[in-house]
Scaffold this active site. Structure first.
Site, mmCIF file in Angstrom:
data_model
loop_
_atom_site.group_PDB
_atom_site.id
_atom_site.type_symbol
_atom_site.label_atom_id
_atom_site.label_comp_id
_atom_site.label_asym_id
_atom_site.label_seq_id
_atom_site.Cartn_x
_atom_site.Cartn_y
_atom_site.Cartn_z
ATOM 1 C CE LYS A 78 -9.999 -32.126 -5.687
ATOM 2 N NZ LYS A 78 -8.886 -32.282 -6.640
ATOM 3 C CD GLN A 135 -6.105 -34.660 -6.805
ATOM 4 O OE1 GLN A 135 -7.283 -34.452 -7.068
ATOM 5 N NE2 GLN A 135 -5.344 -33.754 -6.207
ATOM 6 C CG ASP A 185 -9.077 -30.625 -12.648
ATOM 7 O OD1 ASP A 185 -9.322 -29.933 -11.648
ATOM 8 O OD2 ASP A 185 -8.564 -31.752 -12.602
HETATM 9 N N1 GUN Z 1 -3.671 -31.283 -7.721
HETATM 10 C C1 GUN Z 1 -3.594 -30.116 -7.048
HETATM 11 N N2 GUN Z 1 -4.594 -29.293 -7.403
HETATM 12 C C2 GUN Z 1 -5.330 -29.950 -8.322
HETATM 13 C C3 GUN Z 1 -6.492 -29.601 -9.059
HETATM 14 O O1 GUN Z 1 -7.059 -28.513 -8.952
HETATM 15 N N3 GUN Z 1 -6.944 -30.565 -9.911
HETATM 16 C C4 GUN Z 1 -6.311 -31.767 -10.063
HETATM 17 N N4 GUN Z 1 -6.838 -32.627 -10.935
HETATM 18 N N5 GUN Z 1 -5.232 -32.105 -9.390
HETATM 19 C C5 GUN Z 1 -4.742 -31.208 -8.526
#
Ligand code: GUN
Length: 318
Positions: free
Chosen positions: A55, A99, A122
């Site tokens: 990311k 995350q 998110d």
């Molecule tokens: N862990 C797995 N998928 C995601 C996501 O889309 N966002 C976040 N913040 N954590 C994750």
């Protein structure tokens, strides 16, 4: 035996990121604004570290300022919320992502609730979840949004199609089902307690699988010609000691039956990151009252905003 069309999420995501990079350049050149993304990583989970690195790299490549805050697994809820409060108040940060999963001693929902909804890229904050269900203008979770973009290319009009969503997580299953309802699909949400999962899949024109179990969805679960979106990313061990990534769908079986299918890797995964960057630029534009205009996103300017390419106010195009 027919073979399904491969839905190339990698190529589509690359095109989206290239377009976003142009928009980010225009934001900078015309308004001296640089979108800022803060990613918070708690602990050492190897998969989370890889996702966060990815990311960060792709954000930077698009011209977004990305800051990764890495905290030890033992961090307290108070320390974590204090960090988030600081990011909420930081005018150079427009998007915040914590995350997941978080360590078990941390109340994940309480931490999500601490994020300013305007910066919740998110789309997990209850404010944005509510907006999704009322068709408001909140931020939409990245993976479901990426799946929707892939589906729309395959089915410009999904009205009346039957869709089965396998999985009911807050991250994918529930928001995805809601997006499919908004596309006028007839939606079934299947999950671990569903009595006859195969039957629920077989009736579907669209199957979205997000269960986290390697190759669980078999070829004979798929209706001939259906579109299959595989959200799963599972690492399986091979006999020669090596390993391989597979989805929640048994690709080799499903590809012979489906009309279109996403590969793993190279399907949904790249779209999730592209949608994170999209949400970050969108959040930035909203917080700075600048709006991409017709040539950038194919829509009209709304009242009281400026186009970020030409700085015009309330124009229908530029
Ligand atoms: N862990 C797995 N998928 C995601 C996501 O889309 N966002 C976040 N913040 N954590 C994750």
């Amino acid at each position: 035996m027919s073979t399904a069309v491969l839905i190339d999420g990698k190529a589509y995501a690359e095109a989206i990121r290239a377009r976003l990079a142009i928009s980010v350049g225009e934001l900078h050149d015309y308004h001296h604004i640089v979108p800022g993304l803060a990613v918070v990583l708690v602990g050492q989970d190897p998969a989370s570290r890889i996702y966060v690195r990815n990311k960060h790299k792709q954000a930077e490549e698009a011209g977004i300022r990305s800051l990764v805050h890495t905290l030890p697994a033992e961090v307290s809820e108070d320390e974590l919320s204090t960090l988030i409060e600081g990011l909420n108040g930081d005018r150079e940060i427009h998007g915040i992502l914590v995350q997941l999963p978080l360590p078990p001693h941390i109340d994940t929902q309480w931490i999500i609730d601490c994020i300013d909804p305007a910066k919740d890229v998110d789309g997990f904050h209850p404010f944005n979840v509510g907006h999704l269900f009322t068709r408001g203008t909140g931020l939409i979770p990245c993976t479901p949004l990426g799946c929707l973009k892939l589906l729309r290319r395959q089915h410009p009009d999904m009205s009346g199609l039957r869709a089965t969503m396998i999985g009911r997580s807050n991250i994918v299953g529930k928001p995805m089902a809601q997006l499919l309802v908004q596309e006028n699909c007839t939606v079934t949400i299947a999950h671990s307690k569903t009595r006859d999962l195969a039957r629920e899949c077989r009736q579907a024109d669209i199957v979205v699988a997000a269960v986290g179990r390697a190759e669980m969805v078999r070829g004979d679960w798929i209706k001939p010609g259906a579109t299959v979106i595989d959200v799963g990313i599972n690492r399986i061990s091979l006999e020669d000691g090596k390993s391989r990534l597979v989805g929640d769908v048994c690709f080799d079986e499903a590809v012979a039956v489906a009309g279109a299918i996403t590969p793993v890797p190279g399907g949904v995964g790249p779209m999730t990151v592209a949608m994170l960057l999209h949400n970050t630029v969108l959040a930035c534009c909203r917080q700075t009252h600048v709006e991409p205009c017709l040539h950038a996103v194919g829509k009209r300017m709304s009242s009281g905003t400026r186009c970020f390419a030409c700085n015009a106010h309330e124009r229908s195009s530029c």
